[in-house]
Write an enzyme that holds these catalytic residues in place. Structure first.
Site, PDB file in Angstrom:
ATOM      1  N   CYS A 109      -3.503   3.874  -8.453  1.00 43.48           N
ATOM      2  CA  CYS A 109      -3.844   2.949  -7.362  1.00 43.48           C
ATOM      3  C   CYS A 109      -5.343   2.938  -7.108  1.00 43.48           C
ATOM      4  CB  CYS A 109      -3.082   3.330  -6.100  1.00 43.48           C
ATOM      5  SG  CYS A 109      -3.433   4.996  -5.486  1.00 43.48           S
ATOM      6  N   ASN A 132      -1.553  -4.912  -2.539  1.00 44.47           N
ATOM      7  CA  ASN A 132      -1.076  -3.673  -3.153  1.00 44.47           C
ATOM      8  C   ASN A 132      -1.121  -3.827  -4.673  1.00 44.47           C
ATOM      9  OD1 ASN A 132      -0.088  -1.088  -3.297  1.00 44.47           O
ATOM     10  ND2 ASN A 132       1.888  -1.530  -2.369  1.00 44.47           N
ATOM     11  N   HIS A 169      -2.879   6.791  -0.727  1.00 52.52           N
ATOM     12  CA  HIS A 169      -2.740   5.569  -1.512  1.00 52.52           C
ATOM     13  C   HIS A 169      -3.994   4.727  -1.303  1.00 52.52           C
ATOM     14  CE1 HIS A 169      -0.740   2.500  -3.760  1.00 52.52           C
ATOM     15  NE2 HIS A 169      -0.537   1.685  -2.752  1.00 52.52           N
TER      16      HIS A 169
END
Length: 250
Positions: A50, A214, A194
Protein backbone atom coordinates in the site's frame (compact mmCIF):
# COMPACT_ATOMS: atom_id res chain seq x y z
CA UNK A 1 1.19 -2.50 5.21
CA UNK A 2 2.58 0.82 6.37
CA UNK A 3 4.98 1.26 9.26
CA UNK A 4 3.54 4.09 11.34
CA UNK A 5 5.52 4.33 14.64
CA UNK A 6 8.65 6.17 13.38
CA UNK A 7 6.71 8.11 10.77
CA UNK A 8 6.58 11.52 12.42
CA UNK A 9 10.17 11.83 13.55
CA UNK A 10 12.20 11.17 10.42
CA UNK A 11 11.87 14.42 8.54
CA UNK A 12 10.75 17.90 9.61
CA UNK A 13 7.52 18.93 7.98
CA UNK A 14 7.23 22.03 5.88
CA UNK A 15 5.46 24.97 7.46
CA UNK A 16 2.32 25.21 5.36
CA UNK A 17 0.56 28.54 5.02
CA UNK A 18 -3.00 27.51 5.73
CA UNK A 19 -5.83 28.99 3.68
CA UNK A 20 -8.37 31.03 5.63
CA UNK A 21 -11.49 29.80 3.86
CA UNK A 22 -12.23 26.39 2.38
CA UNK A 23 -15.08 25.32 0.11
CA UNK A 24 -17.58 22.86 1.54
CA UNK A 25 -16.35 20.29 -0.95
CA UNK A 26 -13.32 19.76 -3.15
CA UNK A 27 -12.49 16.90 -5.51
CA UNK A 28 -9.15 16.64 -7.32
CA UNK A 29 -10.78 14.56 -10.05
CA UNK A 30 -12.88 17.51 -11.19
CA UNK A 31 -10.33 20.19 -10.30
CA UNK A 32 -7.67 18.65 -12.58
CA UNK A 33 -9.72 16.61 -15.09
CA UNK A 34 -6.84 16.17 -17.54
CA UNK A 35 -4.79 14.25 -14.97
CA UNK A 36 -6.39 10.90 -15.59
CA UNK A 37 -4.29 9.10 -12.97
CA UNK A 38 -6.26 10.80 -10.17
CA UNK A 39 -9.32 8.79 -11.18
CA UNK A 40 -7.52 5.44 -11.43
CA UNK A 41 -7.72 2.68 -8.82
CA UNK A 42 -4.94 0.11 -8.53
CA UNK A 43 -4.96 -3.31 -6.84
CA UNK A 44 -2.02 -4.20 -4.62
CA UNK A 45 -3.20 -7.82 -4.44
CA UNK A 46 -1.61 -10.12 -1.85
CA UNK A 47 1.40 -7.86 -1.33
CA UNK A 48 1.65 -5.37 1.53
CA UNK A 49 2.61 -2.61 -0.90
CA UNK A 50 0.00 0.00 0.00
CA UNK A 51 2.89 2.35 0.81
CA UNK A 52 4.30 1.96 -2.72
CA UNK A 53 0.93 2.46 -4.37
CA UNK A 54 -0.04 5.50 -2.30
CA UNK A 55 3.35 7.12 -2.91
CA UNK A 56 3.57 6.40 -6.65
CA UNK A 57 -0.02 7.48 -7.24
CA UNK A 58 0.00 10.72 -5.24
CA UNK A 59 3.42 11.66 -6.62
CA UNK A 60 2.26 10.93 -10.18
CA UNK A 61 -0.85 13.04 -9.72
CA UNK A 62 1.21 15.93 -8.40
CA UNK A 63 3.71 15.63 -11.22
CA UNK A 64 0.88 15.86 -13.73
CA UNK A 65 -0.57 18.92 -12.00
CA UNK A 66 2.78 20.67 -11.63
CA UNK A 67 3.71 20.01 -15.25
CA UNK A 68 0.55 21.62 -16.58
CA UNK A 69 -1.70 18.54 -16.70
CA UNK A 70 0.04 17.27 -19.81
CA UNK A 71 3.23 15.30 -19.15
CA UNK A 72 1.82 12.47 -17.05
CA UNK A 73 -1.85 12.85 -17.89
CA UNK A 74 -2.32 9.20 -18.78
CA UNK A 75 0.92 7.76 -17.45
CA UNK A 76 0.97 5.64 -14.31
CA UNK A 77 4.10 5.48 -12.20
CA UNK A 78 5.50 2.16 -11.04
CA UNK A 79 4.81 0.85 -7.51
CA UNK A 80 6.93 -2.15 -8.52
CA UNK A 81 9.94 0.14 -8.86
CA UNK A 82 9.50 1.11 -5.22
CA UNK A 83 8.92 -2.49 -4.10
CA UNK A 84 11.99 -3.78 -5.94
CA UNK A 85 14.41 -0.85 -5.84
CA UNK A 86 13.71 1.08 -2.64
CA UNK A 87 15.96 -0.63 -0.07
CA UNK A 88 14.96 1.89 2.60
CA UNK A 89 11.60 0.10 2.72
CA UNK A 90 10.55 -3.55 2.71
CA UNK A 91 8.64 -4.42 -0.43
CA UNK A 92 5.60 -6.57 0.32
CA UNK A 93 6.38 -6.39 4.03
CA UNK A 94 5.66 -2.70 4.40
CA UNK A 95 7.18 0.73 4.07
CA UNK A 96 7.41 4.13 5.65
CA UNK A 97 6.04 7.08 3.65
CA UNK A 98 8.82 9.49 4.58
CA UNK A 99 11.55 6.96 3.77
CA UNK A 100 9.81 6.38 0.44
CA UNK A 101 9.99 10.13 -0.12
CA UNK A 102 13.71 10.10 0.58
CA UNK A 103 14.09 7.43 -2.11
CA UNK A 104 12.00 9.47 -4.59
CA UNK A 105 14.23 12.45 -3.89
CA UNK A 106 17.44 10.47 -4.50
CA UNK A 107 16.56 7.82 -7.07
CA UNK A 108 13.25 8.87 -8.60
CA UNK A 109 10.64 6.54 -10.08
CA UNK A 110 9.87 5.13 -13.53
CA UNK A 111 6.61 4.55 -15.38
CA UNK A 112 4.37 1.51 -14.99
CA UNK A 113 5.00 0.55 -18.62
CA UNK A 114 8.73 0.59 -17.95
CA UNK A 115 8.46 -1.72 -14.90
CA UNK A 116 4.96 -3.25 -14.50
CA UNK A 117 3.54 -4.30 -11.14
CA UNK A 118 3.77 -8.08 -10.59
CA UNK A 119 4.10 -8.42 -6.81
CA UNK A 120 0.34 -8.65 -6.39
CA UNK A 121 0.65 -12.43 -6.45
CA UNK A 122 2.41 -12.19 -3.08
CA UNK A 123 5.37 -14.17 -4.43
CA UNK A 124 7.12 -12.23 -7.19
CA UNK A 125 9.61 -9.50 -6.33
CA UNK A 126 11.83 -8.99 -9.38
CA UNK A 127 15.23 -7.40 -9.08
CA UNK A 128 15.60 -3.70 -9.71
CA UNK A 129 16.02 -3.32 -13.49
CA UNK A 130 18.74 -1.38 -15.25
CA UNK A 131 16.56 -0.79 -18.33
CA UNK A 132 12.86 -0.64 -19.12
CA UNK A 133 11.15 -3.97 -19.72
CA UNK A 134 9.17 -2.48 -22.61
CA UNK A 135 12.37 -1.50 -24.45
CA UNK A 136 11.87 2.23 -24.09
CA UNK A 137 14.38 4.64 -22.60
CA UNK A 138 14.32 4.65 -18.81
CA UNK A 139 13.04 8.03 -17.69
CA UNK A 140 13.01 8.75 -13.97
CA UNK A 141 10.77 11.28 -12.26
CA UNK A 142 12.16 12.89 -9.08
CA UNK A 143 10.83 14.70 -6.07
CA UNK A 144 12.66 17.80 -4.84
CA UNK A 145 11.69 17.11 -1.25
CA UNK A 146 9.12 15.35 0.93
CA UNK A 147 7.44 16.86 3.96
CA UNK A 148 4.87 16.25 6.67
CA UNK A 149 1.40 17.77 6.61
CA UNK A 150 -0.57 17.36 9.84
CA UNK A 151 -4.11 18.37 10.72
CA UNK A 152 -7.30 18.95 8.76
CA UNK A 153 -6.61 22.53 7.66
CA UNK A 154 -3.05 21.79 6.47
CA UNK A 155 -4.27 18.70 4.64
CA UNK A 156 -7.02 20.63 2.84
CA UNK A 157 -4.61 23.45 2.01
CA UNK A 158 -2.12 21.03 0.47
CA UNK A 159 -4.75 19.24 -1.60
CA UNK A 160 -6.18 22.49 -2.97
CA UNK A 161 -2.77 23.98 -3.71
CA UNK A 162 -0.78 21.01 -5.03
CA UNK A 163 -2.98 17.96 -5.40
CA UNK A 164 -3.58 14.59 -3.68
CA UNK A 165 -1.58 13.61 -0.61
CA UNK A 166 -0.47 10.30 0.83
CA UNK A 167 -1.69 9.52 4.34
CA UNK A 168 -0.95 6.77 6.86
CA UNK A 169 -3.58 5.69 9.38
CA UNK A 170 -4.68 2.77 11.55
CA UNK A 171 -6.86 0.02 10.08
CA UNK A 172 -9.30 -2.18 11.98
CA UNK A 173 -11.09 -5.30 10.78
CA UNK A 174 -14.40 -3.52 10.15
CA UNK A 175 -12.68 -1.42 7.48
CA UNK A 176 -12.04 -4.45 5.28
CA UNK A 177 -15.80 -5.07 4.91
CA UNK A 178 -16.61 -1.45 4.09
CA UNK A 179 -18.95 -1.15 1.10
CA UNK A 180 -20.23 2.42 0.98
CA UNK A 181 -21.05 5.49 3.04
CA UNK A 182 -18.88 7.40 5.49
CA UNK A 183 -16.62 5.05 7.41
CA UNK A 184 -15.88 5.33 11.10
CA UNK A 185 -14.44 2.61 13.29
CA UNK A 186 -17.10 0.76 15.28
CA UNK A 187 -15.76 -2.71 16.04
CA UNK A 188 -13.03 -5.18 15.25
CA UNK A 189 -9.39 -5.67 16.08
CA UNK A 190 -6.45 -3.52 15.03
CA UNK A 191 -4.83 -4.76 11.83
CA UNK A 192 -1.88 -2.41 11.38
CA UNK A 193 -0.97 0.67 9.42
CA UNK A 194 -2.27 1.40 5.93
CA UNK A 195 -1.37 4.05 3.34
CA UNK A 196 -3.81 5.62 0.89
CA UNK A 197 -4.28 8.73 -1.23
CA UNK A 198 -6.64 11.53 -0.15
CA UNK A 199 -8.02 13.46 -3.12
CA UNK A 200 -10.61 15.75 -1.54
CA UNK A 201 -13.41 16.24 0.94
CA UNK A 202 -17.12 16.95 1.29
CA UNK A 203 -20.19 16.69 3.52
CA UNK A 204 -23.16 14.32 3.48
CA UNK A 205 -26.17 15.12 5.65
CA UNK A 206 -24.01 17.42 7.74
CA UNK A 207 -21.29 14.80 8.27
CA UNK A 208 -17.87 15.89 6.96
CA UNK A 209 -15.68 13.34 5.19
CA UNK A 210 -12.47 12.81 3.26
CA UNK A 211 -12.53 11.33 -0.27
CA UNK A 212 -9.89 8.62 -0.43
CA UNK A 213 -8.49 6.31 -3.11
CA UNK A 214 -7.60 2.83 -1.83
CA UNK A 215 -5.46 0.23 -3.62
CA UNK A 216 -7.71 -2.80 -3.23
CA UNK A 217 -9.25 -2.78 -6.71
CA UNK A 218 -12.45 -1.29 -8.10
CA UNK A 219 -14.71 -4.00 -6.63
CA UNK A 220 -14.01 -2.82 -3.08
CA UNK A 221 -15.83 0.10 -1.47
CA UNK A 222 -17.24 2.83 -3.69
CA UNK A 223 -15.60 1.69 -6.94
CA UNK A 224 -12.27 1.52 -5.15
CA UNK A 225 -12.70 4.80 -3.28
CA UNK A 226 -14.00 5.33 0.23
CA UNK A 227 -15.15 8.15 2.44
CA UNK A 228 -14.02 8.47 6.05
CA UNK A 229 -15.30 10.88 8.67
CA UNK A 230 -13.32 14.10 8.77
CA UNK A 231 -12.39 16.40 11.63
CA UNK A 232 -12.24 13.97 14.58
CA UNK A 233 -8.94 12.28 13.71
CA UNK A 234 -10.64 9.00 12.84
CA UNK A 235 -8.10 6.17 13.12
CA UNK A 236 -5.34 8.76 13.34
CA UNK A 237 -5.88 9.96 9.79
CA UNK A 238 -5.29 13.62 10.73
CA UNK A 239 -2.62 13.24 13.41
CA UNK A 240 -0.32 10.41 12.36
CA UNK A 241 0.81 12.56 9.49
CA UNK A 242 0.39 12.95 5.76
CA UNK A 243 3.06 13.23 3.12
CA UNK A 244 3.37 15.86 0.45
CA UNK A 245 5.75 15.54 -2.49
CA UNK A 246 7.26 18.45 -4.38
CA UNK A 247 7.85 17.08 -7.91
CA UNK A 248 10.92 18.16 -9.84
CA UNK A 249 9.48 19.46 -13.11
CA UNK A 250 12.04 20.39 -15.75
Amino acid sequence: MTNIPPFRNIHPREQVKVFEDFPVSFDSRSEWPDCGTIKMIRDQGSCGSCWAHAASESFGDRYCIASGQTELTNTLLSPQWLCSCDKLDHGCYGGNPILTGVFLNREGIVSESCFPYVSGDGVSTPSCPSKCLDGNRMQRYFSNYTYHVIGEDEMKTEIMARGPIEVAYQVYSDFSVYQSGIYHHVSGSYGGGHAVKIIGWGEDGGTPYWIVANSWGVNWGENGFFRIIRGIDECGIESLGCVGFDPRVN
